[in-house]
Design a protein around this motif. Structure first.
Motif, short mmCIF file in Angstrom:
data_model
loop_
_atom_site.label_atom_id
_atom_site.label_comp_id
_atom_site.label_asym_id
_atom_site.label_seq_id
_atom_site.Cartn_x
_atom_site.Cartn_y
_atom_site.Cartn_z
N ALA A 137 -34.78 22.60 -41.35
CA ALA A 137 -33.99 21.76 -40.44
C ALA A 137 -33.91 22.34 -39.03
CB ALA A 137 -32.58 21.57 -41.01
N MET A 138 -33.79 23.67 -38.94
CA MET A 138 -33.57 24.31 -37.64
C MET A 138 -34.75 24.11 -36.68
SD MET A 138 -34.12 28.34 -38.63
CE MET A 138 -35.80 29.01 -38.92
N ARG A 139 -35.95 23.84 -37.22
CA ARG A 139 -37.17 23.78 -36.40
C ARG A 139 -37.72 22.36 -36.25
NH1 ARG A 139 -39.87 26.35 -41.61
NH2 ARG A 139 -41.00 24.56 -42.44
N ILE A 140 -37.01 21.34 -36.73
CA ILE A 140 -37.59 20.01 -36.90
C ILE A 140 -37.55 19.11 -35.66
CG2 ILE A 140 -35.58 18.62 -37.68
CD1 ILE A 140 -38.98 18.85 -39.50
N ALA A 141 -36.76 19.44 -34.66
CA ALA A 141 -36.57 18.55 -33.49
C ALA A 141 -37.88 18.01 -32.89
CB ALA A 141 -35.72 19.23 -32.42
N PRO A 142 -38.93 18.84 -32.72
CA PRO A 142 -40.16 18.30 -32.12
C PRO A 142 -40.75 17.12 -32.90
CG PRO A 142 -40.25 20.71 -32.16
CD PRO A 142 -39.04 20.30 -32.96
N VAL A 143 -40.55 17.09 -34.21
CA VAL A 143 -41.07 15.99 -35.04
C VAL A 143 -40.36 14.68 -34.69
CG1 VAL A 143 -41.35 15.14 -37.42
CG2 VAL A 143 -41.76 17.57 -36.90
N ALA A 144 -39.05 14.75 -34.51
CA ALA A 144 -38.26 13.56 -34.14
C ALA A 144 -38.70 13.04 -32.77
CB ALA A 144 -36.78 13.89 -34.12
N LEU A 145 -39.02 13.94 -31.84
CA LEU A 145 -39.42 13.53 -30.50
C LEU A 145 -40.82 12.93 -30.52
CD1 LEU A 145 -38.22 16.67 -28.47
CD2 LEU A 145 -36.93 14.60 -29.01
N TYR A 146 -41.73 13.65 -31.15
CA TYR A 146 -43.13 13.22 -31.18
C TYR A 146 -43.28 11.84 -31.83
CZ TYR A 146 -48.21 13.57 -31.85
OH TYR A 146 -49.56 13.34 -31.81
N PHE A 147 -42.54 11.61 -32.91
CA PHE A 147 -42.63 10.33 -33.63
C PHE A 147 -41.48 9.39 -33.25
CE2 PHE A 147 -45.13 13.24 -36.25
CZ PHE A 147 -46.30 12.50 -36.36
N HIS A 148 -41.08 9.43 -31.98
CA HIS A 148 -39.95 8.60 -31.52
C HIS A 148 -40.18 7.12 -31.79
CE1 HIS A 148 -41.99 7.18 -27.79
NE2 HIS A 148 -42.72 8.23 -28.05
N ASP A 149 -41.46 6.70 -31.84
CA ASP A 149 -41.74 5.27 -32.04
C ASP A 149 -42.44 4.98 -33.37
OD1 ASP A 149 -44.10 6.46 -31.40
OD2 ASP A 149 -44.65 5.08 -29.79
N ASN A 150 -42.37 5.93 -34.29
CA ASN A 150 -42.99 5.71 -35.60
C ASN A 150 -42.14 6.37 -36.69
OD1 ASN A 150 -44.61 5.35 -37.82
ND2 ASN A 150 -46.50 6.01 -36.81
N TYR A 151 -41.10 5.67 -37.10
CA TYR A 151 -40.09 6.22 -38.01
C TYR A 151 -40.67 6.70 -39.34
CZ TYR A 151 -35.75 6.58 -40.71
OH TYR A 151 -34.73 7.03 -41.50
N ASP A 152 -41.52 5.87 -39.96
CA ASP A 152 -42.06 6.22 -41.27
C ASP A 152 -42.93 7.47 -41.21
OD1 ASP A 152 -40.72 4.09 -42.35
OD2 ASP A 152 -42.45 2.74 -42.33
N ALA A 153 -43.75 7.55 -40.17
CA ALA A 153 -44.58 8.76 -40.00
C ALA A 153 -43.68 9.98 -39.79
CB ALA A 153 -45.53 8.58 -38.82
N MET A 154 -42.61 9.79 -39.04
CA MET A 154 -41.68 10.90 -38.78
C MET A 154 -41.11 11.47 -40.08
SD MET A 154 -38.00 10.81 -36.80
CE MET A 154 -37.08 10.14 -38.19
N ILE A 155 -40.66 10.57 -40.96
CA ILE A 155 -40.07 11.02 -42.23
C ILE A 155 -41.11 11.80 -43.03
CG2 ILE A 155 -39.09 10.23 -44.45
CD1 ILE A 155 -37.17 9.73 -42.13
N ALA A 185 -30.19 10.01 -31.95
CA ALA A 185 -29.59 10.42 -30.68
C ALA A 185 -30.55 10.11 -29.52
CB ALA A 185 -29.24 11.91 -30.70
N LEU A 186 -31.83 10.34 -29.79
CA LEU A 186 -32.88 10.10 -28.79
C LEU A 186 -32.91 8.63 -28.37
CD1 LEU A 186 -35.42 11.60 -27.45
CD2 LEU A 186 -36.74 10.49 -29.25
N SER A 187 -32.75 7.74 -29.34
CA SER A 187 -32.87 6.31 -29.03
C SER A 187 -31.58 5.73 -28.45
CB SER A 187 -33.31 5.53 -30.27
OG SER A 187 -32.47 5.83 -31.35
N HIS A 188 -30.55 6.55 -28.34
CA HIS A 188 -29.28 6.06 -27.78
C HIS A 188 -29.24 6.25 -26.27
CE1 HIS A 188 -25.27 4.76 -29.37
NE2 HIS A 188 -25.02 4.88 -28.08
#
Ligand code: 8NA
Ligand code: MG
Ligand code: MG
Ligand code: MG
Length: 348
Positions: A137-155, A185-188
């Motif tokens: 969890a502590m290192r995951i933020a870049p994944v949320a950013l990179y896949f900002h427009d592809n939720y399923d790929a992000m998961i 949070a990113l999409s808000h």
């Protein structure tokens, strides 16, 4: 708005860095009322322009987060073997960053087996049950950013990148929950206030879907531990914030190195800072309030502040982060540069 998204990329990775650097001196502490005052003064001082003295060092949280970002920047197709190699190279280059006690075994085995099966060493941890630490969890933020427009790929990527070191479902789902929280949070829009209850309800809905993969059809109650924890987050947010409540939160939501006892606490910290009703934290700055409050909950302070900071930074963008404070963190420029490269790779 492209400039806003770019600022949010920087905000989230810097949020992660600042939480780690500023939280790590208090790691493992039980925070007394007196110490909350010390933390308030420590943060006041960090806002001083051109403060002299040594930089605040980052730990394993940032060391691994930057390697996740590099993997996403380096290859258009996510290459998990590449990610595993970057983790191991990073660890053996700088082993004294305060890594978890057991994850080092995974690094040793990966290196010894020449990365033959990158998921095998993690599966063997804790007699085959896998780690439930918050290291995914502590290192995951870049994944949320990179896949900002592809939720399923992000998961999917959140899971697979976590499983290089953590295979226990609590460790994996904790990383996924953290990823979803940063993504949300990113999409808000930062000009619009977040309603904590709505934010938590949306998270609950999403993590329920993820946890349903645990369903063995027995209909038992302990099948959705993160969903249950988020209900607790909502419950605590409805109670007036005071000294004793902080202790209850630390005990019930948790503040340990287990993902289960820290990711929901990071979410709670961000939401409580949004509510802006914390008597022991005195600042108008929502970003600062988030990480300062996370630290006052004690325990795994660097990691909880790092995770909460990644959410707050993704919501607010880099302008919300005090520059003087940021500049006192080791790797500040490096992280800004990394965020820009991640943005360039993610937004074509
Ligand atoms: P990890 O995989 O070694 O897990 C961390 C710890 O969690 C282990 O050493 C165990 O004590 C415990 N644990 C995990 N899974 C199990 C299990 N299945 N059964 C029994 N015990 C288990 O490393 P990690 O990468 O998850 O660790 C991340 C944390 O380590 C972060 O907080 C980071 O900052 C660092 N860290 C924390 C502390 C602290 O005391 N809070 C100290 C040093 C380093
Ligand atoms: Mg750490
Ligand atoms: Mg540490
Ligand atoms: Mg920690």
């Amino acid at each position: 708005d492209k400039n806003l998204l770019k600022s949010k990329f920087r905000g989230s990775l810097l949020g992660s860095l600042l939480g780690d650097c500023l939280g790590s001196p208090f790691e493992g502490d039980v925070i007394t009322p007196g110490e909350k005052l010390v933390i308030q003064k420590y943060f006041d001082k960090l806002e001083t322009p051109d403060l002299k003295g040594p930089k605040r060092c980052y730990t394993d949280d940032t060391a691994m987060m930057k390697e996740v970002a590099k993997t996403l920047i380096d290859k258009p197709e996510i290459d998990y073997k590449h990610m595993a190699k970057l983790f191991v190279k990073e660890y053996f280059s700088e082993p004294h960053r305060g890594y978890g006690q057991n994850v080092v075994e995974v690094f040793n085995k990966l290196r010894k087996t020449k990365f033959e099966d990158i998921y095998k060493p993690a599966k063997e941890q804790f007699n085959g049950s896998g780690s439930f630490g918050n290291g995914g969890a502590m290192r995951i933020a870049p994944v949320a950013l990179y896949f900002h427009d592809n939720y399923d790929a992000m998961i999917n990527v959140a899971k697979q990148s976590t499983e290089i070191t953590h295979t226990n479902s609590l460790g994996v789902h904790g990383a996924v929950l953290q990823c979803i929280a940063v993504h949300q949070a990113l999409s808000h829009d930062p000009k619009t206030a977040i309603t904590p209850k709505d934010f938590c309800d949306e998270l609950t809905k999403k993590i329920k879907v993820v946890e349903s993969e645990n369903d063995d059809g027995l209909g038992l109650h302990d099948q959705n531990p993160y969903e249950d924890k988020l209900n607790f987050v909502n419950y605590f947010l409805g109670i007036k914030c005071h000294e004793e409540l902080d202790e209850e939160v630390a005990q019930n939501l948790g503040n340990s190195i287990a993902a289960y006892d820290s990711v929901p606490t990071a979410i709670y910290s961000f939401m409580r800072a949004v509510q802006n009703d914390i008597p022991t934290v005195n600042t108008d700055n929502l970003f600062r309030r988030t990480i300062q409050y996370a630290i006052t909950l004690g325990g795994d302070t660097d990691t909880i502040a790092c995770m909460a900071g990644a959410m707050a930074g993704a919501y607010l963008g880099e302008e919300a982060i005090d520059k003087n404070m940021a500049k006192q963190c080791e790797g500040y420029e490096m992280i800004v540069d990394l965020a820009d490269k991640l943005y360039a790779a993610a937004v074509k």
